[in-house]
Write a protein that holds these residues in place. Structure first.
Motif, PDB file in Angstrom:
ATOM      1  N   UNK A 139       0.676  -1.159   0.152  1.00  0.00           N
ATOM      2  CA  UNK A 139      -0.246   0.119  -0.022  1.00  0.00           C
ATOM      3  C   UNK A 139       0.795   1.173   0.001  1.00  0.00           C
ATOM      4  N   UNK A 140       1.924   1.165  -0.619  1.00  0.00           N
ATOM      5  CA  UNK A 140       2.869   2.492  -0.684  1.00  0.00           C
ATOM      6  C   UNK A 140       2.936   2.986  -2.233  1.00  0.00           C
ATOM      7  N   UNK A 141       2.424   4.387  -2.264  1.00  0.00           N
ATOM      8  CA  UNK A 141       1.926   4.918  -3.553  1.00  0.00           C
ATOM      9  C   UNK A 141       3.732   5.374  -3.940  1.00  0.00           C
ATOM     10  N   UNK A 142       3.900   5.275  -5.135  1.00  0.00           N
ATOM     11  CA  UNK A 142       5.178   5.630  -6.124  1.00  0.00           C
ATOM     12  C   UNK A 142       4.812   6.960  -6.850  1.00  0.00           C
ATOM     13  N   UNK A 143       5.818   8.013  -6.695  1.00  0.00           N
ATOM     14  CA  UNK A 143       5.583   8.685  -7.626  1.00  0.00           C
ATOM     15  C   UNK A 143       7.040   9.022  -8.496  1.00  0.00           C
ATOM     16  N   UNK A 144       6.897   8.771  -9.717  1.00  0.00           N
ATOM     17  CA  UNK A 144       8.067   8.594 -10.499  1.00  0.00           C
ATOM     18  C   UNK A 144       8.475   9.762 -11.031  1.00  0.00           C
ATOM     19  N   UNK A 145       9.808  10.079 -10.934  1.00  0.00           N
ATOM     20  CA  UNK A 145      10.472  11.418 -11.560  1.00  0.00           C
ATOM     21  C   UNK A 145      10.855  11.204 -12.874  1.00  0.00           C
ATOM     22  N   UNK A 146      11.604  12.009 -13.518  1.00  0.00           N
ATOM     23  CA  UNK A 146      12.051  12.245 -14.923  1.00  0.00           C
ATOM     24  C   UNK A 146      13.321  11.014 -15.029  1.00  0.00           C
ATOM     25  N   UNK A 147      12.965   9.919 -15.752  1.00  0.00           N
ATOM     26  CA  UNK A 147      14.066   9.131 -15.954  1.00  0.00           C
ATOM     27  C   UNK A 147      15.379   9.747 -16.662  1.00  0.00           C
ATOM     28  N   UNK A 148      16.636   9.440 -16.047  1.00  0.00           N
ATOM     29  CA  UNK A 148      17.702   9.888 -17.008  1.00  0.00           C
ATOM     30  C   UNK A 148      18.849   8.814 -17.081  1.00  0.00           C
ATOM     31  N   UNK A 149      19.864   9.263 -18.281  1.00  0.00           N
ATOM     32  CA  UNK A 149      20.774   8.341 -18.447  1.00  0.00           C
ATOM     33  C   UNK A 149      21.834   8.381 -17.549  1.00  0.00           C
ATOM     34  N   UNK A 150      22.288   7.487 -16.777  1.00  0.00           N
ATOM     35  CA  UNK A 150      23.050   7.394 -15.818  1.00  0.00           C
ATOM     36  C   UNK A 150      24.565   7.942 -16.452  1.00  0.00           C
ATOM     37  N   UNK A 151      25.372   8.809 -16.032  1.00  0.00           N
ATOM     38  CA  UNK A 151      26.419   9.277 -16.678  1.00  0.00           C
ATOM     39  C   UNK A 151      27.731   8.308 -16.110  1.00  0.00           C
ATOM     40  N   UNK A 152      28.215   7.547 -16.786  1.00  0.00           N
ATOM     41  CA  UNK A 152      29.368   6.655 -16.638  1.00  0.00           C
ATOM     42  C   UNK A 152      28.972   5.483 -15.646  1.00  0.00           C
ATOM     43  N   UNK A 153      29.853   4.679 -15.245  1.00  0.00           N
ATOM     44  CA  UNK A 153      29.547   3.797 -14.382  1.00  0.00           C
ATOM     45  C   UNK A 153      29.676   4.171 -12.775  1.00  0.00           C
ATOM     46  N   UNK A 154      28.869   5.105 -12.480  1.00  0.00           N
ATOM     47  CA  UNK A 154      29.025   5.809 -11.278  1.00  0.00           C
ATOM     48  C   UNK A 154      28.598   4.556 -10.043  1.00  0.00           C
ATOM     49  N   UNK A 155      28.776   4.740  -8.970  1.00  0.00           N
ATOM     50  CA  UNK A 155      28.474   4.003  -7.806  1.00  0.00           C
ATOM     51  C   UNK A 155      26.964   3.821  -7.731  1.00  0.00           C
ATOM     52  N   UNK A 156      26.340   3.022  -7.031  1.00  0.00           N
ATOM     53  CA  UNK A 156      24.952   2.982  -6.674  1.00  0.00           C
ATOM     54  C   UNK A 156      25.035   3.080  -5.215  1.00  0.00           C
ATOM     55  N   UNK A 157      23.808   3.130  -4.870  1.00  0.00           N
ATOM     56  CA  UNK A 157      23.512   3.244  -3.255  1.00  0.00           C
ATOM     57  C   UNK A 157      24.228   2.167  -2.472  1.00  0.00           C
ATOM     58  N   UNK A 158      23.586   2.098  -1.116  1.00  0.00           N
ATOM     59  CA  UNK A 158      24.051   1.032  -0.360  1.00  0.00           C
ATOM     60  C   UNK A 158      23.467  -0.549  -0.700  1.00  0.00           C
ATOM     61  N   UNK A 159      22.171  -0.454  -1.329  1.00  0.00           N
ATOM     62  CA  UNK A 159      21.738  -1.759  -1.459  1.00  0.00           C
ATOM     63  C   UNK A 159      21.398  -1.927  -2.872  1.00  0.00           C
ATOM     64  N   UNK A 160      21.597  -2.978  -3.831  1.00  0.00           N
ATOM     65  CA  UNK A 160      21.300  -3.060  -4.947  1.00  0.00           C
ATOM     66  C   UNK A 160      20.614  -4.763  -5.135  1.00  0.00           C
ATOM     67  N   UNK A 161      19.262  -4.748  -5.641  1.00  0.00           N
ATOM     68  CA  UNK A 161      18.733  -5.696  -5.919  1.00  0.00           C
ATOM     69  C   UNK A 161      18.995  -5.905  -7.404  1.00  0.00           C
ATOM     70  N   UNK A 162      19.398  -7.185  -7.871  1.00  0.00           N
ATOM     71  CA  UNK A 162      19.942  -7.441  -9.242  1.00  0.00           C
ATOM     72  C   UNK A 162      19.205  -8.521  -9.890  1.00  0.00           C
ATOM     73  N   UNK A 163      18.473  -8.243 -10.982  1.00  0.00           N
ATOM     74  CA  UNK A 163      17.917  -9.287 -11.818  1.00  0.00           C
ATOM     75  C   UNK A 163      18.606  -9.293 -13.255  1.00  0.00           C
ATOM     76  N   UNK A 164      18.706 -10.376 -13.976  1.00  0.00           N
ATOM     77  CA  UNK A 164      19.237 -10.663 -15.292  1.00  0.00           C
ATOM     78  C   UNK A 164      17.985 -10.815 -16.276  1.00  0.00           C
ATOM     79  N   UNK A 165      18.144 -10.350 -17.413  1.00  0.00           N
ATOM     80  CA  UNK A 165      17.059 -10.638 -18.436  1.00  0.00           C
ATOM     81  C   UNK A 165      18.099 -11.280 -19.524  1.00  0.00           C
TER      82      UNK A 165
END
Ligand SMILES: [Mg+2]
Lengths: 133, 166
Positions: B22-48
């Motif tokens: 029951x958690x609403x999500x407000x989506x901001x403007x998507x952007x292209x990540x400049x370079x291979x910068x660090x992510x935050x503290x926690x990453x959940x990853x799925x391969x396609x």
């Protein structure tokens, strides 16, 4: 009623266990992938199975196909993120009786469990008792 | 990356968060990540894999991830505990599974999730595919979806078109 709950996510198993408990089902055995389920199911003799699709070691579809070679009657509900129509058809062909797409509300899962058990009971009543389960 | 591959993730995370928490999500403007910068503290990853290949990352700060996991599980788990990682993995699994079902006429399989913890870790991606970041603002904090995928059928069609022109 003995229920086998197969999902690689413990979080997801806990959520489904809570729904089962609300329906009064507490005789629940958990398995964390298809292989684990295959090793536990014969002795446990589940009367209902909730099976995830995407799991390590053996996925849920392979488990269902394998289980159906030895047991045609155990009601199986697939509970999975796989939402494409083609996947649902694939699962039904493999022998799944009902299908729940994640994410789900507790009400929806509860409803599908009840309708699956009702249908299975109706089918069992309509047919002569099988000699071996 | 085509918008046809961004919208499914927006629809899917909104559906997952509202249905499970029951958690609403407000989506901001998507952007292209400049370079291979660090992510935050926690990453959940799925391969396609299949008609679309690449990776999907749900990226959280520790406090945001802990808030969301508490809502999802109905109890608090410390970042780094096995139950915490399991919950993050199942969230990215549901977001990715829901999104790929919305890809038009593409057959895609998803991997089992992996979860990486640690401040400013880098999730290495295929170098020839840009990463699009979709910021998702919630009452628990901001979650970024990092989508780094490539349509192999479109790529094959483009290559064939280029070859025909040459
Ligand atoms: Mg799974």
């Amino acid at each position: 009623m003995r229920i086998l709950l197969v999902d690689d996510s413990k979080t997801m198993r806990n959520i489904q266990k809570a729904v089962l408990a609300q329906l009064g089902h507490t005789d629940v055995l958990e398995a964390c992938d298809g292989q684990d389920a295959l090793s536990k199911a014969p002795a446990f003799k589940p009367e209902l199975m909730l099976v995830d699709w995407n799991m390590p070691n053996m996925d849920g579809l392979t488990f269902v196909k394998t289980w159906r070679q030895q047991n045609k009657s155990t009601p199986i509900i697939m509970v999975t993120t796989e939402a494409e129509k083609s996947r649902v058809i694939e699962a039904i062909k493999a022998g799944v009786n009902n299908y729940v797409v994640k994410p789900f509300t507790p009400d929806l899962l509860s409803q599908r469990i009840q309708e699956t058990l009702q249908r299975a009971a109706a089918q069992a009543a309509a047919q002569p008792a099988p000699t071996a389960a | 990356m085509d918008a046809m591959y961004i919208k499914p993730f927006i629809a899917s995370i909104s559906n997952v968060f509202s249905t499970m928490m029951q958690l609403p999500v407000k989506v901001g403007e998507p952007f292209v990540k400049p370079g291979e910068g660090p992510s935050s503290d926690v990453s959940g990853i799925i391969g396609m894999s299949g008609d679309v290949i690449g990776s999907v990352v749900l990226s959280f700060s520790n406090p945001t991830a802990e808030n969301i996991v508490a809502l999802f599980c109905g109890q608090k788990y410390a970042a780094g505990s096995p139950d915490f990682a399991d919950a993050i993995g199942e969230l990215v699994n549901m977001v990715s599974g829901g999104a790929k079902a919305l890809f038009k006429d593409r057959k895609v399989s998803i991997s089992c999730p992996s979860v990486v913890l640690g401040a400013n870790h880098i999730v290495a991606k295929q170098s020839d595919v840009p990463t699009v970041v979709i910021p998702c603002v919630t009452d628990c904090g901001t979650v970024n979806i990092e989508v780094s995928i490539k349509d192999t059928r479109a790529a094959a069609a483009n290559a064939a078109g280029a070859a025909a022109k040459a």
